[in-house]
Design an enzyme around this catalytic site. Structure first.
Site, PDB file in Angstrom:
ATOM      1  N   ALA A 153       1.974  10.317 -25.496  1.00 41.51           N
ATOM      2  CA  ALA A 153       2.546  11.318 -24.587  1.00 41.51           C
ATOM      3  C   ALA A 153       1.507  12.118 -23.799  1.00 41.51           C
ATOM      4  O   ALA A 153       1.863  13.076 -23.118  1.00 41.51           O
ATOM      5  CB  ALA A 153       3.495  12.269 -25.331  1.00 41.51           C
ATOM      6  N   ALA A 154       0.237  11.713 -23.869  1.00 37.36           N
ATOM      7  CA  ALA A 154      -0.770  12.422 -23.063  1.00 37.36           C
ATOM      8  C   ALA A 154      -0.442  12.255 -21.571  1.00 37.36           C
ATOM      9  O   ALA A 154      -0.549  13.201 -20.782  1.00 37.36           O
ATOM     10  CB  ALA A 154      -2.158  11.894 -23.367  1.00 37.36           C
ATOM     11  N   GLY A 155      -0.010  11.040 -21.202  1.00 34.25           N
ATOM     12  CA  GLY A 155       0.374  10.807 -19.806  1.00 34.25           C
ATOM     13  C   GLY A 155       1.588  11.643 -19.425  1.00 34.25           C
ATOM     14  O   GLY A 155       1.678  12.174 -18.315  1.00 34.25           O
ATOM     15  N   ASP A 156       2.527  11.786 -20.362  1.00 34.65           N
ATOM     16  CA  ASP A 156       3.731  12.594 -20.083  1.00 34.65           C
ATOM     17  C   ASP A 156       3.345  14.060 -19.908  1.00 34.65           C
ATOM     18  O   ASP A 156       3.901  14.767 -19.054  1.00 34.65           O
ATOM     19  CB  ASP A 156       4.731  12.468 -21.234  1.00 34.65           C
ATOM     20  CG  ASP A 156       5.236  11.040 -21.389  1.00 34.65           C
ATOM     21  OD1 ASP A 156       5.272  10.324 -20.372  1.00 34.65           O
ATOM     22  OD2 ASP A 156       5.567  10.661 -22.512  1.00 34.65           O
ATOM     23  N   GLY A 209      -7.315   8.293 -18.500  1.00 35.36           N
ATOM     24  CA  GLY A 209      -7.527   8.726 -19.880  1.00 35.36           C
ATOM     25  C   GLY A 209      -8.793   9.537 -20.011  1.00 35.36           C
ATOM     26  O   GLY A 209      -9.040  10.465 -19.236  1.00 35.36           O
ATOM     27  N   ARG A 222      -3.528  16.589 -30.937  1.00 31.58           N
ATOM     28  CA  ARG A 222      -2.493  16.817 -31.969  1.00 31.58           C
ATOM     29  C   ARG A 222      -1.611  15.580 -32.115  1.00 31.58           C
ATOM     30  O   ARG A 222      -1.411  14.857 -31.143  1.00 31.58           O
ATOM     31  CB  ARG A 222      -1.581  17.975 -31.531  1.00 31.58           C
ATOM     32  CG  ARG A 222      -2.349  19.232 -31.261  1.00 31.58           C
ATOM     33  CD  ARG A 222      -1.549  20.109 -30.340  1.00 31.58           C
ATOM     34  NE  ARG A 222      -2.340  21.243 -29.949  1.00 31.58           N
ATOM     35  CZ  ARG A 222      -2.017  22.107 -29.021  1.00 31.58           C
ATOM     36  NH1 ARG A 222      -0.893  21.981 -28.357  1.00 31.58           N
ATOM     37  NH2 ARG A 222      -2.813  23.104 -28.739  1.00 31.58           N
ATOM     38  N   GLY A 230     -10.906  10.379 -16.894  1.00 36.10           N
ATOM     39  CA  GLY A 230     -10.483  11.332 -15.861  1.00 36.10           C
ATOM     40  C   GLY A 230      -9.364  10.812 -14.985  1.00 36.10           C
ATOM     41  O   GLY A 230      -8.482  10.106 -15.449  1.00 36.10           O
ATOM     42  N   GLY A 249      11.039  10.662 -20.319  1.00 36.83           N
ATOM     43  CA  GLY A 249      11.770  11.664 -19.526  1.00 36.83           C
ATOM     44  C   GLY A 249      11.817  12.997 -20.244  1.00 36.83           C
ATOM     45  O   GLY A 249      11.551  14.056 -19.653  1.00 36.83           O
ATOM     46  N   SER A 289       3.291  17.907 -29.582  1.00 34.79           N
ATOM     47  CA  SER A 289       1.849  18.041 -29.356  1.00 34.79           C
ATOM     48  C   SER A 289       1.529  18.742 -28.035  1.00 34.79           C
ATOM     49  O   SER A 289       0.365  18.932 -27.695  1.00 34.79           O
ATOM     50  CB  SER A 289       1.205  16.649 -29.368  1.00 34.79           C
ATOM     51  OG  SER A 289       1.630  15.902 -28.256  1.00 34.79           O
ATOM     52  N   GLY A 315       1.849  13.290 -32.453  1.00 35.42           N
ATOM     53  CA  GLY A 315       3.229  13.345 -31.978  1.00 35.42           C
ATOM     54  C   GLY A 315       3.335  13.384 -30.468  1.00 35.42           C
ATOM     55  O   GLY A 315       2.338  13.292 -29.743  1.00 35.42           O
TER      56      GLY A 315
END
Ligand code: RIB
Length: 312
Positions: free
Chosen positions: A244-247, A217, A280, A220, A39, A286, A282
């Site tokens: 956190a790439a999805g976030d 991921g 990056r 795409g 969140g 990031s 974190g």
């Protein structure tokens, strides 16, 4: 305006060459603590892209909670809707990150698990037509569904990240109040009970989701439903940490919709933000800002990548 209604965690991160197998011990190459929680992360990404952003959730009355709220405010997130639990500790996440950036996460909910009536009341006071609401599943799922219904009735756009998927109870019409359901591949397969991603998306549409955006991921993303987009390839980058790439993707998608971008352009900006995030270490630390996303997209355009016209 973007509202993220969900979890706030302190992430305890261990880096290693590869995650240990069952019963095995491996030696770490380093560890760190940093601000996370789906969140909170999604709120930070939206705020970094200059959307007016509110976070509604709960922390404990401890040092982690105080540090996290200070950090969120510094990123420009309005934390006036975050309550402080007098008993439960702030949520934490234990994260193992392998050399290639892939991660494994175990979450201890703490105060996130007590999000309920008080936070729904705060959300109710913030909702208005045109709001983009970000939801995830690290708070009780019944509360997520109530928030989605409340927001939908008030004319908000509802985006749901079905993670962690095990907290979700599938029942007829469960996603009726969801405009954009955004699972990653693993979540889609596990939740729908099939390896076929098209079939999984069809299951979610059948359960009421208006659009399903499948995040794949480095492969795409694609969208089906009220908004359709064929498989869009991901931007290729060197992955350091996928946490956190999805976030980042969700937060950037929400901010872009809020700023008037059409869903195609929002998807492209979300992919750019997610790509930058994996370069990056974190979670919140990031996430790229508006200038970085725009510069990245301009560079890709100059290189001749095909992008939707309205993406910048
Ligand atoms: O999506 C990444 C996040 O999942 C981490 O920041 C961790 O806190 C967990 O919530």
């Amino acid at each position: 305006m973007v509202i993220s209604f969900g979890s706030i965690n302190m992430d305890l991160v261990v880096r290693c060459e590869r995650a240990p197998a069952q019963g095995e011990t491996v030696v770490s190459t380093g560890w760190l603590t940093n601000a996370g929680g789906k969140g909170a992360n999604q709120a930070v990404q939206a705020a970094r892209l200059r959307a007016e952003t509110y976070l509604v959730g709960r922390v404990g009355s401890d040092a982690f909670g105080r540090d996290l709220l200070n950090g969120l405010s510094a990123y420009g997130v309005n934390v006036g809707g975050v309550t402080v639990d007098p008993v439960l500790p702030t949520g934490v996440a234990f994260i193992v990150v392998e050399r290639g950036g892939e991660n494994r996460i175990v979450v201890v909910p703490g105060a996130n698990g007590a999000v309920g009536a008080a936070e729904l009341k705060i959300l109710d006071g913030l909702l208005q037509p045109g709001v983009v609401l970000l939801l995830q599943c690290e708070i009780p799922f019944a509360v997520v569904l109530e928030a989605a219904q409340m927001a939908h009735q008030r004319g908000a756009t509802v985006i749901l990240d079905p993670s962690p998927w095990e907290s979700i109870t599938l029942m007829p019409g469960v996603f009726t109040d969801v405009d954009y359901l955004m699972p990653n591949e693993g979540e889609a397969r596990a939740l729908a009970g099939t390896n076929d991603l098209d079939a999984a998306a069809a299951v979610f549409l059948g359960l009421g989701a208006r659009t399903v955006v499948l995040k794949r991921g480095e492969k795409g993303a694609f969208a089906v439903g009220a908004f359709e987009s064929p498989e869009v390839p991901a931007f290729s980058v060197v992955s350091v940490d996928t946490t956190a790439a999805g976030d980042s993707f969700q937060g950037a998608f929400a901010a872009s919709l809020d700023q008037g971008f059409d869903p195609d352009a929002a998807l492209c900006r979300a992919m750019a933000a997610g790509a930058l995030t994996v370069t990056r270490p974190g979670a919140q630390q990031s996430m790229p800002d508006e200038v970085e996303v725009t510069t990245f997209l301009e560079a890709r355009l100059r290189r001749g990548d095909h992008l939707p016209k309205q993406q910048i």
